[in-house]
Design a protein around this motif. Sequence first.
Motif, PDB file in Angstrom:
ATOM      1  N   GLY A 183     -48.200 -14.675   8.126  1.00  0.00           N
ATOM      2  CA  GLY A 183     -47.614 -14.441   6.811  1.00  0.00           C
ATOM      3  C   GLY A 183     -46.150 -14.079   6.811  1.00  0.00           C
ATOM      4  O   GLY A 183     -45.647 -13.566   5.809  1.00  0.00           O
ATOM      5  N   CYS A 184     -45.426 -14.330   7.916  1.00  0.00           N
ATOM      6  CA  CYS A 184     -43.994 -13.997   7.977  1.00  0.00           C
ATOM      7  C   CYS A 184     -43.193 -14.881   7.024  1.00  0.00           C
ATOM      8  O   CYS A 184     -43.523 -16.060   6.819  1.00  0.00           O
ATOM      9  N   LEU A 185     -42.121 -14.324   6.483  1.00  0.00           N
ATOM     10  CA  LEU A 185     -41.239 -15.073   5.578  1.00  0.00           C
ATOM     11  C   LEU A 185     -40.802 -16.397   6.179  1.00  0.00           C
ATOM     12  O   LEU A 185     -40.689 -17.402   5.472  1.00  0.00           O
ATOM     13  N   GLU A 186     -40.558 -16.413   7.488  1.00  0.00           N
ATOM     14  CA  GLU A 186     -40.101 -17.636   8.167  1.00  0.00           C
ATOM     15  C   GLU A 186     -41.051 -18.809   7.960  1.00  0.00           C
ATOM     16  O   GLU A 186     -40.625 -19.964   7.930  1.00  0.00           O
ATOM     17  N   GLN A 187     -42.332 -18.518   7.807  1.00  0.00           N
ATOM     18  CA  GLN A 187     -43.324 -19.591   7.649  1.00  0.00           C
ATOM     19  C   GLN A 187     -43.383 -20.147   6.226  1.00  0.00           C
ATOM     20  O   GLN A 187     -44.108 -21.112   5.972  1.00  0.00           O
ATOM     21  N   TYR A 188     -42.589 -19.575   5.324  1.00  0.00           N
ATOM     22  CA  TYR A 188     -42.618 -20.009   3.925  1.00  0.00           C
ATOM     23  C   TYR A 188     -41.251 -20.422   3.396  1.00  0.00           C
ATOM     24  O   TYR A 188     -41.160 -21.255   2.488  1.00  0.00           O
ATOM     25  N   ALA A 189     -40.177 -19.858   3.955  1.00  0.00           N
ATOM     26  CA  ALA A 189     -38.852 -20.106   3.387  1.00  0.00           C
ATOM     27  C   ALA A 189     -37.926 -20.873   4.324  1.00  0.00           C
ATOM     28  O   ALA A 189     -36.801 -21.194   3.951  1.00  0.00           O
ATOM     29  N   SER A 190     -38.391 -21.180   5.536  1.00  0.00           N
ATOM     30  CA  SER A 190     -37.611 -22.030   6.440  1.00  0.00           C
ATOM     31  C   SER A 190     -37.787 -23.482   6.021  1.00  0.00           C
ATOM     32  O   SER A 190     -38.625 -23.805   5.167  1.00  0.00           O
ATOM     33  N   ALA A 191     -37.004 -24.367   6.632  1.00  0.00           N
ATOM     34  CA  ALA A 191     -37.132 -25.798   6.318  1.00  0.00           C
ATOM     35  C   ALA A 191     -38.545 -26.295   6.611  1.00  0.00           C
ATOM     36  O   ALA A 191     -39.137 -27.040   5.815  1.00  0.00           O
ATOM     37  N   THR A 192     -39.100 -25.861   7.739  1.00  0.00           N
ATOM     38  CA  THR A 192     -40.462 -26.281   8.082  1.00  0.00           C
ATOM     39  C   THR A 192     -41.488 -25.588   7.188  1.00  0.00           C
ATOM     40  O   THR A 192     -42.517 -26.180   6.849  1.00  0.00           O
ATOM     41  N   GLY A 193     -41.209 -24.355   6.794  1.00  0.00           N
ATOM     42  CA  GLY A 193     -42.124 -23.626   5.915  1.00  0.00           C
ATOM     43  C   GLY A 193     -42.235 -24.265   4.540  1.00  0.00           C
ATOM     44  O   GLY A 193     -43.326 -24.343   3.963  1.00  0.00           O
ATOM     45  N   VAL A 194     -41.111 -24.735   4.011  1.00  0.00           N
ATOM     46  CA  VAL A 194     -41.114 -25.416   2.706  1.00  0.00           C
ATOM     47  C   VAL A 194     -42.017 -26.650   2.767  1.00  0.00           C
ATOM     48  O   VAL A 194     -42.819 -26.901   1.850  1.00  0.00           O
ATOM     49  N   VAL A 195     -41.913 -27.408   3.847  1.00  0.00           N
ATOM     50  CA  VAL A 195     -42.736 -28.616   4.005  1.00  0.00           C
ATOM     51  C   VAL A 195     -44.212 -28.244   4.152  1.00  0.00           C
ATOM     52  O   VAL A 195     -45.089 -28.895   3.575  1.00  0.00           O
ATOM     53  N   HIS A 196     -44.493 -27.176   4.898  1.00  0.00           N
ATOM     54  CA  HIS A 196     -45.877 -26.704   5.065  1.00  0.00           C
ATOM     55  C   HIS A 196     -46.485 -26.343   3.711  1.00  0.00           C
ATOM     56  O   HIS A 196     -47.623 -26.738   3.390  1.00  0.00           O
ATOM     57  N   LEU A 197     -45.727 -25.614   2.904  1.00  0.00           N
ATOM     58  CA  LEU A 197     -46.200 -25.269   1.556  1.00  0.00           C
ATOM     59  C   LEU A 197     -46.444 -26.521   0.720  1.00  0.00           C
ATOM     60  O   LEU A 197     -47.457 -26.625   0.011  1.00  0.00           O
ATOM     61  N   ALA A 198     -45.519 -27.470   0.806  1.00  0.00           N
ATOM     62  CA  ALA A 198     -45.643 -28.710   0.025  1.00  0.00           C
ATOM     63  C   ALA A 198     -46.925 -29.452   0.396  1.00  0.00           C
ATOM     64  O   ALA A 198     -47.641 -29.961  -0.485  1.00  0.00           O
ATOM     65  N   GLN A 199     -47.214 -29.500   1.685  1.00  0.00           N
ATOM     66  CA  GLN A 199     -48.436 -30.194   2.129  1.00  0.00           C
ATOM     67  C   GLN A 199     -49.686 -29.498   1.620  1.00  0.00           C
ATOM     68  O   GLN A 199     -50.632 -30.146   1.163  1.00  0.00           O
ATOM     69  N   ASP A 200     -49.693 -28.168   1.660  1.00  0.00           N
ATOM     70  CA  ASP A 200     -50.852 -27.410   1.185  1.00  0.00           C
ATOM     71  C   ASP A 200     -51.023 -27.536  -0.333  1.00  0.00           C
ATOM     72  O   ASP A 200     -52.144 -27.728  -0.831  1.00  0.00           O
ATOM     73  N   PHE A 201     -49.906 -27.424  -1.057  1.00  0.00           N
ATOM     74  CA  PHE A 201     -49.961 -27.550  -2.513  1.00  0.00           C
ATOM     75  C   PHE A 201     -50.412 -28.953  -2.921  1.00  0.00           C
ATOM     76  O   PHE A 201     -51.113 -29.129  -3.917  1.00  0.00           O
TER      77      PHE A 201
END
Length: 319
Positions: A183-201
Amino acid sequence: MAKDKLIGVDLGGTTIKFAILTDAGEIQQKWSIKTNIFDEGSHIVPDIIASINHHLDLYQLDRERVIGIGMGTPGTVNRETGTVTGAFNLNWKTEQPVKADIEAGTGLPLTLDNDANAAALGEAWKGAGNNDKDVSFVTLGTGVGGGLVANGQLIHGTAGAGGEVGHVVVEPNGYLCTCGNRGCLEQYASATGVVHLAQDFSEAYVGSSKLKQLISDGDEVTSKIVFDLAKDGDFLANEVVDKVAYYLGYATAAMSNILNPSAVVIGGGVAAAGEFLRARVEKNWQTFAFPTVRTSTRVKLAELGNDAGVIGAASLARA
């Protein structure tokens, strides 16, 4: 002869940036070389030494005028010994005696710090921080880094981990982070985190969306594409950006409530989304910020771009 010049070095995984500055922080010359990480990164320090020596000769700059060299580097920096460990993107697998080697090779004193800290100092000194003594900096790139300046000094903490903004937990039991926590911020607000969120959403979204179509078709999706689609009105992309801004607002408000800086400065590649992102982060930040902080701290975009690292690194040599 007056000592009135600073040398800044911003060591990155692909490029090493250099600058010669006045003691007031004005860049006079700058250049860069490729980072050669082959042979366990053994070429990096010799390349830095050779480049500095070459350019001092090229510009006919007398070493007596140089106050010192400041350098920002990936990895964990031991400021007392001048060594670097854990800089895996440089292929440095063992502790590196960076300070001793560069000082021996150039004849100039070297001050070393983490690259995100150096960028924070740059923004605090000559950028969005307006030379204030209390500035917090968050950089959004491949990862999420940061640097906290309080009373004119970087916060390092007892083991050098002070200012690890990317590892503030914003989603308990969330995405697994490279640090081992979840749940670190890095996993949600980094370039890779944004893509991860997009895939899940995207998996849960049933409406029409260009972003969903790209993901479903297996096409490349980057954080820039997500933000560009959001600006164009794509509903799913806007849901993703809103979530990123929520996490950033939450984390930066927590920082602000502890430190009450004059500014929280957001920089890095993801922040290239500009006011579109900043305004959404601030809206969430307002929700979580302590009332006094809400009226005294500002959420701002970084102003120095790629120069933040060399300017901040150079400022290390002033101490």
